[in-house]
Design an enzyme around this catalytic site. Sequence first.
Site, PDB file in Angstrom:
ATOM      1  N   SER A 247       0.832  -1.209   0.000  1.00  0.00           N
ATOM      2  CA  SER A 247       0.000   0.000   0.000  1.00  0.00           C
ATOM      3  C   SER A 247       0.870   1.264   0.000  1.00  0.00           C
ATOM      4  CB  SER A 247      -0.928  -0.044   1.211  1.00  0.00           C
ATOM      5  OG  SER A 247      -1.938   0.917   1.082  1.00  0.00           O
TER       6      SER A 247
ATOM      7  N   ASP B 116     -10.421  -4.189  -4.897  1.00  0.00           N
ATOM      8  CA  ASP B 116      -9.745  -3.504  -3.799  1.00  0.00           C
ATOM      9  C   ASP B 116     -10.403  -2.140  -3.608  1.00  0.00           C
ATOM     10  OD1 ASP B 116      -8.038  -2.201  -2.081  1.00  0.00           O
ATOM     11  OD2 ASP B 116      -6.195  -2.753  -3.132  1.00  0.00           O
TER      12      ASP B 116
ATOM     13  N   HIS C  91      -7.419  -5.632   0.112  1.00  0.00           N
ATOM     14  CA  HIS C  91      -6.239  -4.795  -0.054  1.00  0.00           C
ATOM     15  C   HIS C  91      -4.988  -5.459   0.519  1.00  0.00           C
ATOM     16  CE1 HIS C  91      -4.312  -0.936  -0.655  1.00  0.00           C
ATOM     17  NE2 HIS C  91      -4.001  -0.813   0.610  1.00  0.00           N
TER      18      HIS C  91
END
Lengths: 276, 311
Positions: free
Chosen positions: A93, A215, A243
């Site tokens: 991320s 996601d 995610h």
Amino acid sequence: MGATKNNVTVLGKGPRTILMAHGFGCDQNMWRFLTPAVQDDYQVVLFDYVGSGGSNPSYFDAKKYARLEGYAGDVIDVCTALKLKDVYFIGHSVSAMIGLIASIKEPALFAKMVMVCPSPCFLNFPPTYFGGFEHADLEELLALMDINYIGWANYLGPMVMGANAPDLIAELSDSFCSTDPRIAKVFARATFFSDCRDLLPKAQHPTLILQSSTDALAAVSVGEYVHAHLPNSRLELVAAEGHCLHMTHSQQVAQLVRDFCPSAAQSYDAASNSPL
Amino acid sequence: MMPRQIAPFKPNLDLLPGGCLVSSLSRQIYFANKFFLHEFGFDPNHLIGRKLETIFSPASRIFYDSYLHPMLLHEGQCREANIVIQTGQGARMPAVANAQVYDGTDPYVIWCITQSENRNKIYEDLVTAREEIKAYADKMETLALTDTLTGLPNRRSFEANAQRDLHSADRTGQPISFVMIDIDHFKSINDSFGHAAGDQVLSTFGRNLRATARKSEVSARFGGEEFVCCLLGADQYGAGAFARRVHLAARSVAQIGMPVTVSIGIVTRQPASDLDLEACVELADAALYHAKANGRNQTILNTQTAFEICP
């Protein structure tokens, strides 16, 4: 107290090192589903950003960590402290962008980058870019961070104290996703209000983008944007919900990492020169 | 599909005075009790079989993916998470969620979700109070470290910053210079032009001194009409050049219709010297005393073996 700055963990052995950087929210334990699948062939280095997990919160500096460059400093510090060079960097991320910042600043530290569910910018800028969220959504997230004290041992004290009291900050519990609002909110703001789109073309290392097919944080179109703007990159779409591919699809992620990041030193030179 | 273990309890779950959801670990909603459907205004036909994201606001989706889902995967539970439910009518409603994973061949999650509008108001008050206290503490800290008349750091702040620079000088093997400055004949200025004019002179000189020093250089009001600067990396020549700029800065103070002059004392500490901060300040002060005794409006360097006039 007594914790080291970034709570570094070194696992496994191998001629090449994989450095794994957790994203916003939790800590290095996020990698525990993935590490068993790679640690027989690679040295694996895990760490917590200052303010997360088992890091030493006395190093937290709200000004430094208000920007992703501050977190990139942690990545560089870990490499420097362990004398690492040419690492394979895996960032989840926001850490994909933190790693990118670090790799532009100190290219010799990195060999290849793996971005798990990256997003260069979470905000929408219609009609050219859709990060997925409006400004008001992200302000609401900051308000949520303000009132969530997950795993936080000393509940009302710091909330009322407000001041920077290191002894209180030090009482962050061992919980996996501890949130002290004074710290988590700073990380949230840096994560969700940064715009790293300008940095993508400056990437210097071969990059593998692992994109989840569903996601809520980083849509497929965002992964495609990263791929289109990141030179020498490859996009892999993983059929998944959510995610956290490294937690939910760790075997598949491990295989993709292995294919992209040769574990033997001699095979790397040949592989790094080959087209993606 | 509703887990086999839960199905027989469905009527009982509908009696609960709180929202109850059952979902898969991969986010699919299997069941919502009557309380949940009523409280948050959902039609079961539009909810069952959908993803959990359906009930979360966009911000809560981020929170779910960043905290709740990883915690469920790693710890198998989460407690007292503050979230925002996006109701069936599209309104936002604050809520508190507990969730527990039940393992098996097909793991499932039981959620207890209760709206928390009133509790949130208390939270908001607490957060506001916390921010106000923080702002007040920051202001108090600034006031405690700043000289109100000149806006420069005060002596306490100087000592903390100079100590930091002294350590830095030792660590990096650099010289460091201390510059003590005193406004000449300040008592006469006060006596002749009044204390208001004296304050104006101090204030203007403080501003000029701040403009003369680099951002990284520590300059402060040491007390009365005395000022001090700490120049990391400056040897005696660098400090001498700085002192010349300070003399010019003093001359541009125009409040009393004639140029203001200053006397300056300098000491330069070499790397790995035994001199501590207090000793450095004393040596610079002794040089300043010599500058005064020697006729004022000049700079004296304390070499620790002699006092030399700086050109």
